[in-house]
Motif scaffolding. Structure first.
Motif, mmCIF file in Angstrom:
data_model
loop_
_atom_site.group_PDB
_atom_site.id
_atom_site.type_symbol
_atom_site.label_atom_id
_atom_site.label_comp_id
_atom_site.label_asym_id
_atom_site.label_seq_id
_atom_site.Cartn_x
_atom_site.Cartn_y
_atom_site.Cartn_z
ATOM 1 N N TRP A 78 -17.583 -34.985 -12.736
ATOM 2 C CA TRP A 78 -18.949 -35.156 -12.253
ATOM 3 C C TRP A 78 -20.008 -35.045 -13.354
ATOM 4 O O TRP A 78 -21.201 -35.219 -13.108
ATOM 5 N N GLY A 79 -19.582 -34.745 -14.597
ATOM 6 C CA GLY A 79 -20.535 -34.681 -15.701
ATOM 7 C C GLY A 79 -20.175 -33.600 -16.712
ATOM 8 O O GLY A 79 -19.210 -32.836 -16.530
ATOM 9 N N GLU A 80 -20.918 -33.539 -17.791
ATOM 10 C CA GLU A 80 -20.666 -32.548 -18.843
ATOM 11 C C GLU A 80 -21.469 -31.281 -18.560
ATOM 12 O O GLU A 80 -22.603 -31.341 -18.074
ATOM 13 N N ALA A 81 -20.864 -30.135 -18.897
ATOM 14 C CA ALA A 81 -21.543 -28.855 -18.689
ATOM 15 C C ALA A 81 -21.477 -28.022 -19.965
ATOM 16 O O ALA A 81 -20.407 -27.832 -20.537
ATOM 17 N N ASP A 82 -22.628 -27.558 -20.403
ATOM 18 C CA ASP A 82 -22.734 -26.558 -21.468
ATOM 19 C C ASP A 82 -23.032 -25.254 -20.737
ATOM 20 O O ASP A 82 -24.137 -25.048 -20.229
ATOM 21 N N PHE A 83 -22.027 -24.382 -20.679
ATOM 22 C CA PHE A 83 -22.032 -23.247 -19.750
ATOM 23 C C PHE A 83 -22.052 -21.939 -20.525
ATOM 24 O O PHE A 83 -21.202 -21.723 -21.400
ATOM 25 N N ARG A 84 -22.985 -21.059 -20.228
ATOM 26 C CA ARG A 84 -23.107 -19.784 -20.951
ATOM 27 C C ARG A 84 -23.325 -18.648 -19.948
ATOM 28 O O ARG A 84 -24.231 -18.705 -19.123
ATOM 29 N N ILE A 85 -22.483 -17.617 -20.085
ATOM 30 C CA ILE A 85 -22.552 -16.452 -19.207
ATOM 31 C C ILE A 85 -23.019 -15.247 -20.016
ATOM 32 O O ILE A 85 -22.497 -14.991 -21.111
ATOM 33 N N PHE A 137 -26.541 -26.192 -18.961
ATOM 34 C CA PHE A 137 -27.129 -27.503 -19.207
ATOM 35 C C PHE A 137 -26.103 -28.546 -18.779
ATOM 36 O O PHE A 137 -24.920 -28.434 -19.108
ATOM 37 N N THR A 138 -26.539 -29.540 -18.014
ATOM 38 C CA THR A 138 -25.594 -30.527 -17.497
ATOM 39 C C THR A 138 -26.272 -31.873 -17.261
ATOM 40 O O THR A 138 -27.490 -31.928 -17.009
ATOM 41 N N ASP A 139 -25.467 -32.938 -17.347
ATOM 42 C CA ASP A 139 -25.975 -34.264 -17.004
ATOM 43 C C ASP A 139 -25.502 -34.683 -15.610
ATOM 44 O O ASP A 139 -25.540 -35.864 -15.247
ATOM 45 N N SER A 140 -25.037 -33.717 -14.828
ATOM 46 C CA SER A 140 -24.598 -33.995 -13.463
ATOM 47 C C SER A 140 -25.750 -34.583 -12.650
ATOM 48 O O SER A 140 -26.903 -34.154 -12.775
ATOM 49 N N LEU A 141 -25.416 -35.548 -11.803
ATOM 50 C CA LEU A 141 -26.434 -36.138 -10.940
ATOM 51 C C LEU A 141 -26.922 -35.153 -9.885
ATOM 52 O O LEU A 141 -28.055 -35.240 -9.410
ATOM 53 N N ASP A 142 -26.060 -34.211 -9.526
ATOM 54 C CA ASP A 142 -26.440 -33.191 -8.541
ATOM 55 C C ASP A 142 -26.880 -31.931 -9.297
ATOM 56 O O ASP A 142 -26.077 -31.079 -9.672
ATOM 57 N N THR A 143 -28.165 -31.827 -9.547
ATOM 58 C CA THR A 143 -28.680 -30.712 -10.347
ATOM 59 C C THR A 143 -28.602 -29.368 -9.619
ATOM 60 O O THR A 143 -28.799 -28.323 -10.233
ATOM 61 N N SER A 144 -28.307 -29.389 -8.338
ATOM 62 C CA SER A 144 -28.232 -28.129 -7.597
ATOM 63 C C SER A 144 -27.034 -27.283 -8.025
ATOM 64 O O SER A 144 -26.954 -26.105 -7.654
ATOM 65 N N SER A 188 -28.025 -23.840 -9.627
ATOM 66 C CA SER A 188 -28.404 -22.738 -8.725
ATOM 67 C C SER A 188 -27.216 -22.289 -7.875
ATOM 68 O O SER A 188 -27.072 -21.096 -7.574
ATOM 69 N N ARG A 189 -26.328 -23.223 -7.526
ATOM 70 C CA ARG A 189 -25.173 -22.866 -6.701
ATOM 71 C C ARG A 189 -24.175 -21.996 -7.461
ATOM 72 O O ARG A 189 -23.637 -21.019 -6.929
ATOM 73 N N ILE A 190 -23.908 -22.312 -8.733
ATOM 74 C CA ILE A 190 -22.951 -21.516 -9.517
ATOM 75 C C ILE A 190 -23.545 -20.142 -9.836
ATOM 76 O O ILE A 190 -22.837 -19.128 -9.878
ATOM 77 N N ASP A 242 -17.470 -29.288 -7.331
ATOM 78 C CA ASP A 242 -17.943 -29.138 -8.710
ATOM 79 C C ASP A 242 -17.908 -27.667 -9.148
ATOM 80 O O ASP A 242 -17.518 -27.353 -10.279
ATOM 81 N N CYS A 243 -18.279 -26.752 -8.237
ATOM 82 C CA CYS A 243 -18.204 -25.331 -8.575
ATOM 83 C C CYS A 243 -16.752 -24.895 -8.765
ATOM 84 O O CYS A 243 -16.453 -24.083 -9.652
ATOM 85 N N THR A 244 -15.860 -25.431 -7.950
ATOM 86 C CA THR A 244 -14.437 -25.126 -8.084
ATOM 87 C C THR A 244 -13.920 -25.565 -9.453
ATOM 88 O O THR A 244 -13.153 -24.847 -10.101
ATOM 89 N N ASP A 245 -14.346 -26.739 -9.900
ATOM 90 C CA ASP A 245 -13.957 -27.227 -11.231
ATOM 91 C C ASP A 245 -14.423 -26.260 -12.319
ATOM 92 O O ASP A 245 -13.660 -25.922 -13.237
ATOM 93 N N LEU A 246 -15.664 -25.818 -12.232
ATOM 94 C CA LEU A 246 -16.217 -24.887 -13.228
ATOM 95 C C LEU A 246 -15.467 -23.563 -13.226
ATOM 96 O O LEU A 246 -15.115 -23.031 -14.286
ATOM 97 N N LEU A 247 -15.226 -23.024 -12.047
ATOM 98 C CA LEU A 247 -14.546 -21.740 -11.940
ATOM 99 C C LEU A 247 -13.109 -21.820 -12.445
ATOM 100 O O LEU A 247 -12.617 -20.898 -13.107
#
Length: 322
Positions: A251-258, A271-278, A281-283, A308-313
């Motif tokens: 669904w797009g690229e994610a630059d993810f920082r915790i 930071f992401t280029d996902s079309l669903d910007t929500s 806030s959801r993650i 998409d959240c499942t993919d990230l997790l």
């Protein structure tokens, strides 16, 4: 009693360190304390266990995580390693005198060891002893390891951290080429080294009674156990750090920082280029406030119904793997 020698009957490292803290409160001028632990990783006071250890593998294989109060790096202990502690009056004790005692004791076992510049003791160029120090208002404590017949083949299983990319100001361990004293004397045993240290201590400071003590049942030590062996307390004392990764998902690229503070996920920057910007806030909604531990994140994943959240997790959990 001017001098004292204590032998720990327990192999629980946290209990033995709590016992050491108790011994530092006694009025003796000189104390020798000898102790042996079951498999464990001991990290320094200002270290990040997520950076130093493979916590998942340690959990799977029953290897204890312990935080000591002195500085220095992470070390692996098992019953092939003899730990020593020398406690003395702050104004009269020195690490130089202590090192001289240890090296003299080893020489009586035909082991020609030398002190290196990093407060390590070497045998034939290999580190057989790491040392750390702690000073209180009245006492100087010098403790260290003596690798005798330790299983060095498994050390890297636990001291090699996961593939997680972490950024932290915590103190990091220095890699060293390690070896066992058995490489210099095939007949050597823990008891032989123990006896040599006791004799060297008596020669330097005078006679002392040898006392065995079990710190797993000793009330003064058990009151302090949590400082050294309570997993939640150890993680809570971890310096603030970040865990980051960049990955392209369907669904797009994610630059993810915790941002992790006191062992808990406190904030997320994404930071992401996902079309669903929500997704940002959801993650955040499902991860902020969750302990930074595999089982806690797995629980969040198991409840997730958003692809998409499942993919990230899932990717986050994979980065915890060795």
């Amino acid at each position: 009693m001017k001098n004292a020698i204590y032998l720990a009957k327990s192999h629980d490292c946290a209990a033995n360190l709590a016992g050491e803290a108790y011994l530092m409160s006694l009025p003796h001028e000189h104390v020798l304390y000898l102790w042996v632990n079951d498999p464990c990783i001991v990290i320094g006071r200002y270290q990040n266990p997520f950076n130093e250890c493979n916590l998942q593998r340690m959990d799977d294989e029953g290897v204890q995580l312990v935080r000591r109060q002195s500085g220095g790096g992470a070390v692996y202990h098992d019953q092939g390693n003899l730990c020593f502690t020398l406690i003395g009056d702050k104004e009269q004790s020195s690490k130089e005198e202590n090192f001289a005692l240890i090296i003299k004791a080893l020489a009586t076992l035909s082991l020609d060891c030398e002190l290196s510049g990093r407060n390590d003791i070497l045998l034939n160029g290999k580190k057989i002893s790491g040392n750390a120090f702690q000073t209180t208002a009245t006492k100087f404590c010098h403790h260290g390891t003596l690798l005798i017949s330790s299983d060095l083949s498994v050390m890297g299983n636990y001291l090699t951290p996961s593939s997680t990319k972490l950024a932290s100001k915590a103190v990091k361990s220095v890699a060293s080429r390690v070896g066992n004293l058995k490489e210099g004397n095939q007949e050597i045993t823990n008891e032989m080294v123990q006896d040599a240290l006791i004799e060297a201590f008596k020669e330097m400071y005078g006679e002392a009674e040898v006392q065995e003590i079990d710190f797993t049942t000793f009330p003064a030590a058990q009151q302090n156990y949590h400082r050294f062996g309570d997993r939640s307390q150890i993680l809570k004392e971890t310096p603030q750090f970040t865990h980051s990764f960049t990955h392209r998902f369907p669904w797009g690229e994610a630059d993810f920082r915790i941002l992790v503070e006191q062992g808990v996920i406190r904030d997320i920057l994404m930071f992401t280029d996902s079309l669903d910007t929500s997704i940002v806030s959801r993650i955040k909604a499902i991860l902020i406030g969750v302990p930074y531990e595999r089982h806690a994140i797995e629980a969040v994943l198991n409840k997730s119904e958003q692809g998409d959240c499942t993919d990230l997790l899932t990717y986050l959990l994979d980065s915890f793997s060795s």
